[in-house]
Write a protein that holds these residues in place. Sequence first.
Motif, PDB file in Angstrom:
ATOM      1  N   GLU A   1      -1.833  15.092 -26.438  1.00  0.00           N
ATOM      2  CA  GLU A   1      -1.102  14.871 -25.193  1.00  0.00           C
ATOM      3  C   GLU A   1       0.177  14.064 -25.429  1.00  0.00           C
ATOM      4  OE1 GLU A   1      -4.261  14.297 -25.783  1.00  0.00           O
ATOM      5  OE2 GLU A   1      -5.554  14.580 -24.015  1.00  0.00           O
ATOM      6  N   VAL A   2       1.253  14.471 -24.759  1.00  0.00           N
ATOM      7  CA  VAL A   2       2.532  13.761 -24.864  1.00  0.00           C
ATOM      8  C   VAL A   2       2.647  12.834 -23.648  1.00  0.00           C
ATOM      9  CG1 VAL A   2       5.002  13.968 -25.228  1.00  0.00           C
ATOM     10  CG2 VAL A   2       3.480  15.817 -25.954  1.00  0.00           C
ATOM     11  N   GLN A   3       2.791  11.534 -23.913  1.00  0.00           N
ATOM     12  CA  GLN A   3       2.719  10.522 -22.861  1.00  0.00           C
ATOM     13  C   GLN A   3       4.084  10.119 -22.308  1.00  0.00           C
ATOM     14  OE1 GLN A   3       0.311   9.194 -21.230  1.00  0.00           O
ATOM     15  NE2 GLN A   3       1.158   7.317 -20.364  1.00  0.00           N
TER      16      GLN A   3
ATOM     17  N   VAL B   1       8.701  10.303 -22.621  1.00  0.00           N
ATOM     18  CA  VAL B   1       9.981  10.822 -23.128  1.00  0.00           C
ATOM     19  C   VAL B   1      11.094   9.884 -22.702  1.00  0.00           C
ATOM     20  CG1 VAL B   1       9.463  13.293 -23.327  1.00  0.00           C
ATOM     21  CG2 VAL B   1      10.009  12.341 -21.092  1.00  0.00           C
TER      22      VAL B   1
ATOM     23  N   ALA C   1       7.007  15.365 -20.256  1.00  0.00           N
ATOM     24  CA  ALA C   1       5.947  15.282 -21.261  1.00  0.00           C
ATOM     25  C   ALA C   1       4.631  15.621 -20.588  1.00  0.00           C
ATOM     26  CB  ALA C   1       5.897  13.872 -21.845  1.00  0.00           C
TER      27      ALA C   1
ATOM     28  N   SER D   1       3.339  10.353 -28.302  1.00  0.00           N
ATOM     29  CA  SER D   1       2.134  11.129 -28.039  1.00  0.00           C
ATOM     30  C   SER D   1       0.869  10.362 -28.401  1.00  0.00           C
ATOM     31  CB  SER D   1       2.193  12.437 -28.847  1.00  0.00           C
ATOM     32  OG  SER D   1       0.969  13.103 -28.853  1.00  0.00           O
TER      33      SER D   1
ATOM     34  N   SER E   1      10.136  11.373 -27.927  1.00  0.00           N
ATOM     35  CA  SER E   1       8.861  11.675 -27.282  1.00  0.00           C
ATOM     36  C   SER E   1       7.751  10.952 -28.030  1.00  0.00           C
ATOM     37  CB  SER E   1       8.592  13.188 -27.259  1.00  0.00           C
ATOM     38  OG  SER E   1       8.574  13.726 -28.564  1.00  0.00           O
TER      39      SER E   1
ATOM     40  N   ARG F   1       0.470  19.103 -24.504  1.00  0.00           N
ATOM     41  CA  ARG F   1       1.025  18.831 -25.840  1.00  0.00           C
ATOM     42  C   ARG F   1       2.479  19.266 -25.991  1.00  0.00           C
ATOM     43  NH1 ARG F   1      -4.079  20.896 -29.660  1.00  0.00           N
ATOM     44  NH2 ARG F   1      -5.717  19.854 -28.460  1.00  0.00           N
ATOM     45  N   LYS F   2       3.099  19.647 -24.914  1.00  0.00           N
ATOM     46  CA  LYS F   2       4.471  20.151 -24.980  1.00  0.00           C
ATOM     47  C   LYS F   2       5.463  19.176 -24.354  1.00  0.00           C
ATOM     48  CE  LYS F   2       3.167  25.068 -24.792  1.00  0.00           C
ATOM     49  NZ  LYS F   2       1.715  24.893 -24.717  1.00  0.00           N
ATOM     50  N   VAL F   3       6.695  19.259 -24.843  1.00  0.00           N
ATOM     51  CA  VAL F   3       7.850  18.591 -24.238  1.00  0.00           C
ATOM     52  C   VAL F   3       8.779  19.684 -23.735  1.00  0.00           C
ATOM     53  CG1 VAL F   3       9.843  17.096 -24.666  1.00  0.00           C
ATOM     54  CG2 VAL F   3       7.668  16.598 -25.790  1.00  0.00           C
TER      55      VAL F   3
ATOM     56  N   LYS G   1      10.205  11.846 -37.448  1.00  0.00           N
ATOM     57  CA  LYS G   1       8.894  11.470 -36.930  1.00  0.00           C
ATOM     58  C   LYS G   1       8.460  10.127 -37.499  1.00  0.00           C
ATOM     59  CE  LYS G   1       5.727  14.608 -36.321  1.00  0.00           C
ATOM     60  NZ  LYS G   1       4.639  15.621 -36.528  1.00  0.00           N
TER      61      LYS G   1
ATOM     62  N   HIS H   1       4.132  18.018 -31.134  1.00  0.00           N
ATOM     63  CA  HIS H   1       3.001  17.089 -31.081  1.00  0.00           C
ATOM     64  C   HIS H   1       1.692  17.859 -31.088  1.00  0.00           C
ATOM     65  CE1 HIS H   1       5.250  13.376 -30.549  1.00  0.00           C
ATOM     66  NE2 HIS H   1       5.989  13.957 -29.607  1.00  0.00           N
TER      67      HIS H   1
END
Length: 494
Positions: free
Chosen positions: A310-312, A314, A284, A328, A326, A288-290, A347, A307
Amino acid sequence: MITALSWIPKGSLKAVPDAAEPPSKEEIKELIESGAFAGSVDGSNEDEEEMEEEEISEVDRAKAVAEAFGKSSNSKKSSSMEVDEMAAAMKELDMDNYDEEDDGIELFSSGNGDLFYASNELDPYLKDAADDDEDDEEDIDDTTIKPTDSVIICARNEDEVSHLEVYVYEESSTGSPNMYVHHHIVIPEFPLCTAWIDCPLKGGDKGNFVAIGSKDTPTIEIWDLDVRDEVLPCVQLGGVEEMKIIKKKKSKKIRKPKYKEGSHTDSVLGLAWNKEFRNILASASADRKVKVWDVATGQCKITMEHHTKEVQAVAWNHYAPEVLLSGSFDQTVVLKDGRQPSHSGFKWSVMSDVESLAWNPHSEHSFVVSLEDGTVKGFDIRAAQSGSDSDLKPSFTIQAHDQDKGVSSISYNTSAPNFLATGSMDKTVKLWDLSNNEPSCITSHKPKAGAVFSISFSADNPFLLAIGGSKGELHVWDTLLDANVSRKYGNNQS
């Protein structure tokens, strides 16, 4: 500070790690050319890196001249001091009377100065040598990792130096446990997350590696924990391929990174290793990507962009290893199923920035998420699969910690069902019983670790909880020593 930690299964490390070989000239050159020493991946800031090469060299020359003047000035000031120190040293040595010493050497004498002894037992020098041998054996024993030892890997930063520390935790049936740093690895960037991996990257049946995500770099580094004093990771996922010089107005230049194919383009905030598909790692990022990586080939296999911030975090499902969560800063948690790649996934809106995620190891269908507002929420994915938006509500919500302090880390106990630990920026760790979706706090603990950044239950010793925080000291809490925990879960210990 300790920013991340992971338990390593017992018996995974070599008893005595190998010594690292120094990097070749080609490896050093490749590392420099790759831009790995660049301080930041953010090339959009035009206020940075805008000096022309001529201007940089002028600055370097000016610094060198200033340093030379500083040295000559200092040497003049200290010249008289150095003469006085030299005179005092010569007086102490008494070199004028060096040849007039009258202490003779007796070939056959008595006492501790004897050169001949009737037996080895009487020779104090041989006795000292025997003591030294015993000390050497003790040192070897201290550096040998036993199959019964628990091992914890910590990502740590102190005085702007980042490194991995490999701790050995020795349990004792007669007294307090012993914990010490076995060895450490210096790493180039500030670490944010870790994931232990047993994929055999160097052959054999199993490996012993740790993946690290760091601040201000898109590179995921994988280090061999069975090698001491290593200076380079054995695998790098993504990263900067080269730094391009781009001309701007008024003959100014800035450096822009060109990324490797499939790479993240910003800090890596979360990592998760897939225990079933052992060559698979999820990441993550602040971009913003996984991403899903094959660590054996070093290639990015899947990139997901569901997302908006920012992706925090996984996390892979324990029972369905193709299912990935994931979380975010866009205040959502998304589930994607690799068995249905065309499906948009599910989601959940959680109303606050996500800090951490964890699947329930005792249930295929439930997970918990910890949030910046101090809450922890539980969800059942079967409700989402029913197709109704109203069913996306949490199964429970608890105000686990202070509202203005995020719940930075959570960990399920693998032995006792519904037993969850939470760690927070409010400097406390709490233990919870989540039975019947009616959470209750079992106990609260202030481990003197400062703001808590990372916690983790051991799989081998399920009631040992490792804790790392802003003070930079690793703490291991034996939760069964708490009366409430022992009363409730004492029969679950293995």
